[in-house]
Design a protein around this motif. Structure first.
Motif, PDB file in Angstrom:
ATOM      1  N   ASN A 209       0.839  -1.200   0.000  1.00  0.00           N
ATOM      2  CA  ASN A 209       0.000   0.000   0.000  1.00  0.00           C
ATOM      3  C   ASN A 209       0.873   1.249   0.000  1.00  0.00           C
ATOM      4  O   ASN A 209       1.440   1.592   1.017  1.00  0.00           O
ATOM      5  N   PRO A 210       1.003   1.911  -1.116  1.00  0.00           N
ATOM      6  CA  PRO A 210       0.265   1.651  -2.344  1.00  0.00           C
ATOM      7  C   PRO A 210       0.964   0.690  -3.311  1.00  0.00           C
ATOM      8  O   PRO A 210       2.177   0.645  -3.394  1.00  0.00           O
ATOM      9  N   ASP A 223       5.250   0.401  -1.599  1.00  0.00           N
ATOM     10  CA  ASP A 223       5.469   0.227  -0.163  1.00  0.00           C
ATOM     11  C   ASP A 223       5.214  -1.249   0.121  1.00  0.00           C
ATOM     12  O   ASP A 223       4.438  -1.897  -0.591  1.00  0.00           O
TER      13      ASP A 223
END
Ligand code: ADP
Ligand code: MG
Length: 399
Positions: A209-210, A223
């Motif tokens: 995320n993301p 991430d």
């Protein structure tokens, strides 16, 4: 066990998941060097702590500047300056709690051109006893809000272990993520890699995320957070090697050395119990009597004198402990041996807070006699309710 983002990305790449390139730095000098090796004009300097929400986080020290834990540098020299500001400083995010975490390492990476931020995670779902994938078009820094306010924007898909991952799984996920054309193929490859990684390394949670669609239309894990099942670590020395003990509670590490299961909590009554079920019941009854437990501590079946002593030391090193409740059932271990351990430990260590002991089981009378004859200020209790009543009133009286 958790690992850092840069380590998680190394693993993802091994399983064919694309991420931006870069490296880790522990000093400003290293940061400059790593930044020099990055080819994009802009480099991202990312604080590495075992907590999310870094982008929107804030450093405690004014010297660290106003920005959060994800910063952009236009040159290697600027990356060095940012490293000087961030290293050794305390970053507070939604996930760290008010105490924050000291940033001891940075990850320097290429800045990606982001067309869209998506969300993708995979975990072992206890309710269905399956691996579940969770996907949403609403990735980025507010996924918790999305889950809360618009849960219909999140797809959860479980994989039947008997058939394993099937092409329709990744098609469904790609569709939920709004992917088109070649992105659907990239997604299938990524899902396959993640599923394999999850199974092979005993991952309990893996979150990207993301997950982004880059400006040129490709998927990239921007991430990454990976947690591993602690009970399976014995078969993954390569994962154990990634452990960063500075991110873990020092008391929990100390407890692990003596094979005690210890978890620090926020209350004021230190608990020493044998058996996880009894520990839970003890914590419950403390709450019922209006106080909060300071910890969960299970000394296990064979509580030797050394173990009991180590357990006392760990409990007493927590300044928020205002009283101790020992609740031991002598089954495999006899009560007299436990009592000897408690007395020996209490003699050698200055226990200045009230100590209530409830023993039950084999040789309980002998155990109680040992406690009574010790001359120490140990309050005996007959049952769980009696013990809880005595410790809560003792700490109230002391305050
Ligand atoms: P956290 O989840 O801890 O806040 P992220 O790694 O998700 O940290 O970063 C927060 C945000 O910073 C991302 O949503 C993204 O917008 C931006 N960001 C992170 N890494 C990069 C990168 N390599 N290139 C461009 N933007 C980035
Ligand atoms: Mg993130």
């Amino acid at each position: 066990m958790n690992i850092h983002e840069h380590q998680a990305k190394d693993l993802l790449r091994q399983y064919g998941v694309p991420t931006t390139g870069g490296g880790v730095a522990f000093t400003p000098e290293e940061a400059e060097k790593v930044a020099q090796g990055i080819e994009t004009d802009v480099r991202v300097v990312k604080a590495q702590i075992h907590a999310g929400g870094r982008g929107k986080g804030k450093f405690k020290e004014p010297e660290a500047g106003e920005k959060g834990g994800v910063r952009f540098a236009k040159s290697a020299a600027e990356a060095r300056e940012l490293a000087e500001q961030m290293l050794g400083r305390t970053l507070v995010t939604e996930q760290t709690g008010p105490a924050g975490r000291v940033v001891r390492r940075l990850y320097l990476t290429e800045a990606a051109g982001i067309a869209k931020e998506l969300y993708l995670s995979a975990l072992v779902d206890r309710a269905s006893s399956r691996v579940a994938f969770i996907a949403s078009t609403e990735g980025g820094m507010d996924i918790e809000k999305v889950a809360h306010e618009t849960p219909d924007k999140i797809l959860t898909l479980t994989v039947d272990p008997a058939t394993g991952l099937q092409p329709f799984h990744s098609r469904k996920i790609a569709f939920a993520l709004g992917l088109k054309g070649d992105q659907i193929k990239e997604c299938a490859k990524m899902i396959g890699g993640l599923y394999k990684l999850l199974l092979e390394k005993d991952v309990s949670l893996l979150e990207i995320n993301p997950l982004i669609i880059t400006n040129d239309g490709h998927l990239n894990a921007l991430d990454a957070k990976i947690s591993f099942d602690g009970n399976a670590l014995f078969r993954h020395p390569d994962i154990v090697a990634l452990r960063d003990e500075t991110e873990e509670d020092p008391m929990e590490i100390e407890a692990a050395k003596y094979e005690l299961s210890y978890i620090k909590l926020d209350g004021s009554i230190g608990c020493m119990v044998n058996g996880a079920g009894l520990a839970m019941a003890t914590m419950d009854i403390i709450k019922l009597y209006g106080e909060e437990p300071a910890n969960f501590l299970d000394v296990g079946g064979g509580a030797s004198k050394e173990k009991v002593q180590a357990a006392f030391q760990i409990i007493l090193s927590d300044p928020s402990v205002k009283g101790i409740l020992v609740n031991i059932f002598g089954g495999i271990m006899r009560c007299d041996i436990i009592a000897d351990g408690i007395v020996a430990a209490a003699r050698e260590m200055a226990i200045t807070v009230p100590l209530v002991v409830r023993l039950e089981g084999t040789n309980v009378d002998l155990g109680k006699e040992i406690l009574a004859k010790s001359g120490l200020k140990i309050v005996p209790a007959d049952d769980l309710a009696d013990a809880a009543a005595k410790i809560t009133s003792a700490i109230k009286a002391a305050a």
